[in-house]
Design a protein around this motif. Sequence first.
Motif, PDB file in Angstrom:
ATOM      1  N   THR A 156     -11.701   9.892  -5.265  1.00 10.93           N
ATOM      2  CA  THR A 156     -11.143   8.947  -6.246  1.00 10.93           C
ATOM      3  C   THR A 156     -12.033   7.717  -6.446  1.00 10.93           C
ATOM      4  O   THR A 156     -11.591   6.724  -7.030  1.00 10.93           O
ATOM      5  CB  THR A 156      -9.736   8.492  -5.809  1.00 10.93           C
ATOM      6  N   LYS A 157     -13.262   7.762  -5.964  1.00  8.44           N
ATOM      7  CA  LYS A 157     -14.152   6.600  -6.048  1.00  8.44           C
ATOM      8  C   LYS A 157     -14.348   6.132  -7.487  1.00  8.44           C
ATOM      9  O   LYS A 157     -14.382   4.932  -7.771  1.00  8.44           O
ATOM     10  CB  LYS A 157     -15.509   6.927  -5.408  1.00  8.44           C
ATOM     11  N   TYR A 212     -10.785   0.872 -12.025  1.00  3.70           N
ATOM     12  CA  TYR A 212      -9.514   0.143 -12.142  1.00  3.70           C
ATOM     13  C   TYR A 212      -9.260  -0.891 -11.041  1.00  3.70           C
ATOM     14  O   TYR A 212      -8.283  -1.635 -11.117  1.00  3.70           O
ATOM     15  CB  TYR A 212      -8.355   1.142 -12.199  1.00  3.70           C
ATOM     16  N   GLY A 213     -10.108  -0.953 -10.034  1.00  7.83           N
ATOM     17  CA  GLY A 213      -9.982  -1.982  -9.011  1.00  7.83           C
ATOM     18  C   GLY A 213      -8.644  -1.973  -8.298  1.00  7.83           C
ATOM     19  O   GLY A 213      -8.167  -0.923  -7.856  1.00  7.83           O
ATOM     20  N   ASP A 214      -8.000  -3.140  -8.220  1.00  9.38           N
ATOM     21  CA  ASP A 214      -6.744  -3.249  -7.467  1.00  9.38           C
ATOM     22  C   ASP A 214      -5.538  -2.690  -8.216  1.00  9.38           C
ATOM     23  O   ASP A 214      -4.410  -2.763  -7.728  1.00  9.38           O
ATOM     24  CB  ASP A 214      -6.484  -4.701  -7.054  1.00  9.38           C
ATOM     25  N   LYS A 215      -5.772  -2.125  -9.394  1.00  6.66           N
ATOM     26  CA  LYS A 215      -4.686  -1.444 -10.113  1.00  6.66           C
ATOM     27  C   LYS A 215      -4.364  -0.094  -9.474  1.00  6.66           C
ATOM     28  O   LYS A 215      -3.308   0.490  -9.750  1.00  6.66           O
ATOM     29  CB  LYS A 215      -5.074  -1.225 -11.580  1.00  6.66           C
ATOM     30  N   VAL A 216      -5.292   0.413  -8.649  1.00  7.95           N
ATOM     31  CA  VAL A 216      -5.079   1.707  -7.995  1.00  7.95           C
ATOM     32  C   VAL A 216      -5.299   1.579  -6.491  1.00  7.95           C
ATOM     33  O   VAL A 216      -5.992   0.678  -6.028  1.00  7.95           O
ATOM     34  CB  VAL A 216      -6.024   2.801  -8.562  1.00  7.95           C
ATOM     35  N   GLN A 217      -4.684   2.487  -5.758  1.00 13.50           N
ATOM     36  CA  GLN A 217      -4.887   2.571  -4.305  1.00 13.50           C
ATOM     37  C   GLN A 217      -4.846   4.027  -3.891  1.00 13.50           C
ATOM     38  O   GLN A 217      -3.878   4.736  -4.181  1.00 13.50           O
ATOM     39  CB  GLN A 217      -3.821   1.780  -3.548  1.00 13.50           C
ATOM     40  N   THR A 218      -5.868   4.482  -3.221  1.00 12.87           N
ATOM     41  CA  THR A 218      -5.935   5.869  -2.775  1.00 12.87           C
ATOM     42  C   THR A 218      -5.150   6.063  -1.484  1.00 12.87           C
ATOM     43  O   THR A 218      -5.252   5.257  -0.560  1.00 12.87           O
ATOM     44  CB  THR A 218      -7.396   6.290  -2.557  1.00 12.87           C
ATOM     45  N   VAL A 219      -4.351   7.126  -1.450  1.00  9.69           N
ATOM     46  CA  VAL A 219      -3.641   7.506  -0.227  1.00  9.69           C
ATOM     47  C   VAL A 219      -3.882   8.992   0.028  1.00  9.69           C
ATOM     48  O   VAL A 219      -3.946   9.784  -0.906  1.00  9.69           O
ATOM     49  CB  VAL A 219      -2.122   7.225  -0.305  1.00  9.69           C
ATOM     50  N   GLN A 220      -4.038   9.346   1.286  1.00  9.17           N
ATOM     51  CA  GLN A 220      -4.237  10.748   1.645  1.00  9.17           C
ATOM     52  C   GLN A 220      -2.889  11.462   1.615  1.00  9.17           C
ATOM     53  O   GLN A 220      -1.923  11.022   2.244  1.00  9.17           O
ATOM     54  CB  GLN A 220      -4.859  10.849   3.038  1.00  9.17           C
ATOM     55  N   LEU A 221      -2.814  12.548   0.866  1.00  9.01           N
ATOM     56  CA  LEU A 221      -1.565  13.302   0.764  1.00  9.01           C
ATOM     57  C   LEU A 221      -1.890  14.756   0.436  1.00  9.01           C
ATOM     58  O   LEU A 221      -2.561  15.040  -0.550  1.00  9.01           O
ATOM     59  CB  LEU A 221      -0.646  12.709  -0.315  1.00  9.01           C
ATOM     60  N   ASP A 222      -1.421  15.642   1.273  1.00  6.99           N
ATOM     61  CA  ASP A 222      -1.567  17.086   1.076  1.00  6.99           C
ATOM     62  C   ASP A 222      -0.168  17.648   0.914  1.00  6.99           C
ATOM     63  O   ASP A 222       0.617  17.671   1.871  1.00  6.99           O
ATOM     64  CB  ASP A 222      -2.271  17.706   2.287  1.00  6.99           C
ATOM     65  N   VAL A 223       0.189  18.091  -0.301  1.00  3.87           N
ATOM     66  CA  VAL A 223       1.554  18.541  -0.568  1.00  3.87           C
ATOM     67  C   VAL A 223       1.953  19.769   0.248  1.00  3.87           C
ATOM     68  O   VAL A 223       3.139  20.093   0.361  1.00  3.87           O
ATOM     69  CB  VAL A 223       1.795  18.821  -2.065  1.00  3.87           C
ATOM     70  N   SER A 224       0.962  20.458   0.838  1.00  7.35           N
ATOM     71  CA  SER A 224       1.270  21.643   1.647  1.00  7.35           C
ATOM     72  C   SER A 224       1.612  21.283   3.086  1.00  7.35           C
ATOM     73  O   SER A 224       1.954  22.148   3.876  1.00  7.35           O
ATOM     74  CB  SER A 224       0.086  22.620   1.647  1.00  7.35           C
ATOM     75  N   ASN A 225       1.549  19.983   3.420  1.00  4.62           N
ATOM     76  CA  ASN A 225       1.752  19.533   4.794  1.00  4.62           C
ATOM     77  C   ASN A 225       2.818  18.441   4.831  1.00  4.62           C
ATOM     78  O   ASN A 225       2.615  17.338   4.309  1.00  4.62           O
ATOM     79  CB  ASN A 225       0.424  19.020   5.363  1.00  4.62           C
ATOM     80  N   ALA A 247       1.184  -0.051 -16.310  1.00  7.56           N
ATOM     81  CA  ALA A 247       1.666   0.151 -14.942  1.00  7.56           C
ATOM     82  C   ALA A 247       1.134  -0.952 -14.034  1.00  7.56           C
ATOM     83  O   ALA A 247      -0.019  -1.377 -14.147  1.00  7.56           O
ATOM     84  CB  ALA A 247       1.225   1.514 -14.419  1.00  7.56           C
ATOM     85  N   LYS A 248       1.964  -1.402 -13.133  1.00 10.74           N
ATOM     86  CA  LYS A 248       1.581  -2.465 -12.203  1.00 10.74           C
ATOM     87  C   LYS A 248       0.552  -1.959 -11.189  1.00 10.74           C
ATOM     88  O   LYS A 248      -0.416  -2.642 -10.857  1.00 10.74           O
ATOM     89  CB  LYS A 248       2.834  -2.970 -11.475  1.00 10.74           C
ATOM     90  N   LYS A 249       0.764  -0.724 -10.729  1.00 13.17           N
ATOM     91  CA  LYS A 249      -0.111  -0.130  -9.717  1.00 13.17           C
ATOM     92  C   LYS A 249       0.104   1.368  -9.711  1.00 13.17           C
ATOM     93  O   LYS A 249       1.214   1.851  -9.953  1.00 13.17           O
ATOM     94  CB  LYS A 249       0.220  -0.719  -8.340  1.00 13.17           C
ATOM     95  N   VAL A 250      -0.972   2.114  -9.426  1.00 10.76           N
ATOM     96  CA  VAL A 250      -0.852   3.569  -9.311  1.00 10.76           C
ATOM     97  C   VAL A 250      -1.508   4.021  -8.013  1.00 10.76           C
ATOM     98  O   VAL A 250      -2.689   3.752  -7.772  1.00 10.76           O
ATOM     99  CB  VAL A 250      -1.517   4.304 -10.499  1.00 10.76           C
ATOM    100  N   TYR A 251      -0.719   4.679  -7.175  1.00  9.75           N
ATOM    101  CA  TYR A 251      -1.265   5.295  -5.968  1.00  9.75           C
ATOM    102  C   TYR A 251      -1.930   6.609  -6.347  1.00  9.75           C
ATOM    103  O   TYR A 251      -1.327   7.453  -7.033  1.00  9.75           O
ATOM    104  CB  TYR A 251      -0.158   5.574  -4.953  1.00  9.75           C
ATOM    105  N   LEU A 252      -3.167   6.784  -5.898  1.00 10.15           N
ATOM    106  CA  LEU A 252      -3.907   8.013  -6.141  1.00 10.15           C
ATOM    107  C   LEU A 252      -3.733   8.899  -4.915  1.00 10.15           C
ATOM    108  O   LEU A 252      -4.414   8.719  -3.902  1.00 10.15           O
ATOM    109  CB  LEU A 252      -5.384   7.710  -6.376  1.00 10.15           C
ATOM    110  N   ALA A 253      -2.800   9.835  -4.982  1.00 13.15           N
ATOM    111  CA  ALA A 253      -2.459  10.665  -3.823  1.00 13.15           C
ATOM    112  C   ALA A 253      -3.265  11.963  -3.861  1.00 13.15           C
ATOM    113  O   ALA A 253      -3.036  12.826  -4.713  1.00 13.15           O
ATOM    114  CB  ALA A 253      -0.961  10.970  -3.815  1.00 13.15           C
TER     115      ALA A 253
END
Length: 244
Positions: free
Chosen positions: A45-46, A52-65, A32-38
Amino acid sequence: MSISIKNRVALVTGANRGIGKAIVETFIAEGAKKVYLAVRNVASTKELEEKYGDKVQTVQLDVSNTESVNKAAELAQDVEILVNNAGIGTPHGTLGETAEADFMNQLNINAFGLIRVANAFAGSLVKSKGAIVQMNSVASIKNFPPLSTYSASKAAAYSLTQGLRVECGAKGVHVLSVHPGPIETEMAKTAGFPEMSPTSVVSEGIVKALANGEFHLFPDEMAKMFEGAYQSFSENIVMADMQG
């Protein structure tokens, strides 16, 4: 429709632990080129970020909102593979004073959560001719009384997934419905299952099912028992075009 993980941008909800974490690791291993950690808690997700460094990026996401989901979609507009993995599974029967509240809570996250993320990311998925992977369960096709409200919420999610298969498929987006049995997660341990399969069985199964263009995935040993019994109904009813 065959979907390869290689060089694709994915987003995984509930990526910080259990099946979600395994999916992240397998996707990266498969190129995978990149995976967002939602995730709801961005501090969770530290470990994955350090690994994985720049292979991942954390994003805040609450599926209930809905607002939270839409904000994440605005940030991650390059998503090609959406994995709606986040969910809850509290043990609760059909009867009892708290049954209604428990069902409403699980329905909000497990079923309405799917509607929220599918609508928010539909634009980028259509543009990339990507895929939606929905984490359902064997409980979506059979009610387990100790998990009655959970089973009902997953049945609703599975029905919505079938709707997405038709609607998204018409726009070039593949949909995969994943139906695990007991997997080694905190949820399964809380439910008291004596035997559980490793999370890698699910994550590796997803990669293969996407490559094969499948709609259903029954990844583990218990799930495959369901698959065998369910196959005829699936082929003749679920997958059949009854609109004509």
